[in-house]
Design a protein around this motif. Structure first.
Motif: not given
Length: 136
Positions: A45-58
């Motif tokens: 439920n931590i939005a910024s963690h999702w945003r950062n995860l998406v940056l480094c994921s394919q």
């Protein structure tokens, strides 16, 4: 230091997340993804963690669980405007990677609309600040 902290407490969310961010800055995307994937597993439920995860994921498919989780999180009541911005930009980034540019743009547009409201830029105050700096 983050790795030392994780030896003491392997579930220290702040250390996991900050280590992931450090790996992003170093360009070590696989390590970053592993850390950030762990952080969203510990607390989805931590939005910024999702945003950062998406940056480094394919992303190669629209049928990805990350998309469903982020969309689900967007429907939760009492989200702050900042959280919505993170989720919209995360979805925009995913759809950009999927080359679905109209969907990506739609999510980026939603995030930018909210972010514009959050940024209170006052030209008069800024100009006054510049004039004061120039006097020094």
């Amino acid at each position: 230091y983050y790795e030392k902290a994780l030896k003491i407490d392997p579930n220290a969310l702040t250390a996991i997340t900050n280590l992931g961010g450090t790996y992003i800055e170093m360009g070590e995307m696989e390590k970053a993804e592993a850390c950030l994937r762990r952080s969203v597993t510990l607390n989805p439920n931590i939005a910024s963690h999702w945003r950062n995860l998406v940056l480094c994921s394919q992303y190669t498919s629209e049928d990805n669980p990350d998309i469903y989780q982020i969309q689900s999180n967007l429907t939760k009541p009492n989200l702050s405007e900042e959280e919505k911005v993170h989720y919209y930009f995360a979805l925009g980034n995913i759809y950009d990677k999927l080359k679905q540019y109209s969907k990506a743009f739609s999510y980026y547009d939603k995030g930018n609309a909210i972010q514009d409201k959050l940024c209170e830029f006052n030209l008069d105050i800024f100009a006054n600040h510049i004039h004061q700096v120039m006097r020094v």
